[in-house]
Design a protein around this motif. Structure first.
Motif, PDB file in Angstrom:
ATOM      1  N   ARG A  74       0.834  -1.206   0.000  1.00  0.00           N
ATOM      2  CA  ARG A  74       0.000   0.000   0.000  1.00  0.00           C
ATOM      3  C   ARG A  74       0.874   1.263   0.000  1.00  0.00           C
ATOM      4  NH1 ARG A  74      -3.211  -1.903   3.673  1.00  0.00           N
ATOM      5  NH2 ARG A  74      -2.259  -0.841   5.427  1.00  0.00           N
ATOM      6  N   ILE A 126       4.049   5.776  -5.517  1.00  0.00           N
ATOM      7  CA  ILE A 126       4.120   5.781  -6.989  1.00  0.00           C
ATOM      8  C   ILE A 126       3.088   6.760  -7.550  1.00  0.00           C
ATOM      9  CG2 ILE A 126       3.668   4.386  -9.076  1.00  0.00           C
ATOM     10  CD1 ILE A 126       4.933   2.002  -7.434  1.00  0.00           C
ATOM     11  N   SER A 127       1.919   6.815  -6.925  1.00  0.00           N
ATOM     12  CA  SER A 127       0.850   7.668  -7.438  1.00  0.00           C
ATOM     13  C   SER A 127       1.033   9.154  -7.084  1.00  0.00           C
ATOM     14  CB  SER A 127      -0.509   7.179  -6.938  1.00  0.00           C
ATOM     15  OG  SER A 127      -0.573   7.318  -5.536  1.00  0.00           O
ATOM     16  N   LYS A 128       2.002   9.461  -6.204  1.00  0.00           N
ATOM     17  CA  LYS A 128       2.234  10.870  -5.800  1.00  0.00           C
ATOM     18  C   LYS A 128       2.811  11.672  -6.960  1.00  0.00           C
ATOM     19  CE  LYS A 128       2.716  10.825  -0.799  1.00  0.00           C
ATOM     20  NZ  LYS A 128       3.629  10.942   0.326  1.00  0.00           N
ATOM     21  N   ARG A 165       3.935   1.531  -1.109  1.00  0.00           N
ATOM     22  CA  ARG A 165       4.591   1.642  -2.425  1.00  0.00           C
ATOM     23  C   ARG A 165       3.641   2.197  -3.479  1.00  0.00           C
ATOM     24  NH1 ARG A 165       6.944  -3.603  -4.372  1.00  0.00           N
ATOM     25  NH2 ARG A 165       8.047  -2.269  -5.803  1.00  0.00           N
ATOM     26  N   LYS A 166       2.409   1.704  -3.502  1.00  0.00           N
ATOM     27  CA  LYS A 166       1.409   2.188  -4.481  1.00  0.00           C
ATOM     28  C   LYS A 166       1.135   3.676  -4.258  1.00  0.00           C
ATOM     29  CE  LYS A 166      -1.064  -2.043  -5.480  1.00  0.00           C
ATOM     30  NZ  LYS A 166      -1.864  -2.980  -4.718  1.00  0.00           N
ATOM     31  N   MET A 167       1.001   4.059  -3.000  1.00  0.00           N
ATOM     32  CA  MET A 167       0.709   5.455  -2.663  1.00  0.00           C
ATOM     33  C   MET A 167       1.839   6.371  -3.128  1.00  0.00           C
ATOM     34  SD  MET A 167      -0.104   6.837   1.144  1.00  0.00           S
ATOM     35  CE  MET A 167       1.627   6.838   1.612  1.00  0.00           C
TER      36      MET A 167
END
Length: 196
Positions: A188, A194-196, A190-192
């Protein structure tokens, strides 16, 4: 290609520039090389480490097994780092940790007895030992403080900053264990990011 022993001696010279040929020869005549396959152990918990290992090639994971039987990762030892439970090694006590190769590894071994003899006979070898000890202490302190003063995201980001070349060499399971984060939480984070 340079031999593992030559590479190890060069690392000695980089850390301790004043070391001379006599001192290097003293070290060299006692060195041995271990070639270890992936998933094989360099050292197991309960064993006394008779030689300190310097990784020339490969990657080793150190871990312990908790009361539930889970493997808790405490470190990754890559090229140009020492594979050792240093506190146990210095006291010649059984290690509490397992050191298992993630990748095929080549390790140069310096016996404990040679190290101690070198400290007594040669100032440069004693200085090298002190510098390595200081480095081990700094690494341990950094890890302890990361759990005391950083949240999960900060621990992850600092790991990436300190060890950018390790990220693609270790599994998420090992990394989450090392960082003290549930695997799902790490995914979670890592995904957060990446989306920043």
């Amino acid at each position: 290609m340079e031999t593992p022993i030559k590479l190890y001696l060069e690392s000695y010279q980089q850390i301790c520039k004043e070391i001379n040929d006599e001192e290097l020869s003293f070290i060299e005549e006692h060195l041995s090389i271990s070639e270890i396959k992936a998933k094989h152990y360099y050292l197991k918990a309960g064993q006394i480490q008779k030689s300190i290992g310097y990784v020339i090639e490969g990657l080793i994971r150190s871990y312990y097994i908790d009361e539930k039987g889970d493997e808790i990762t405490v470190g990754f030892i890559k090229e140009n780092e020492y594979a050792t439970d240093y506190g146990a090694f210095i006291r010649q006590k059984p290690s509490k940790y397992y050191f298992k190769c993630i990748e095929p590894s080549i390790v140069v071994n310096l016996p404990y007895t040679t190290m101690q003899e070198g400290y007594k006979k040669y100032k440069s070898i004693e200085r090298y030992g002190r510098l390595v000890t200081e480095e081990v202490l700094i690494l341990q302190q950094t890890r302890i403080e990361s759990f005391l003063f950083e949240n999960a995201e900060e621990r992850y980001l600092n790991f990436i900053k300190r060890s950018p070349n390790l990220f693609n060499r270790i599994s998420l399971t090992y990394l989450s264990s090392y960082l003290g984060i549930e695997r799902q939480s790490l995914s979670r984070i890592r995904k957060m990011l990446i989306s920043k």
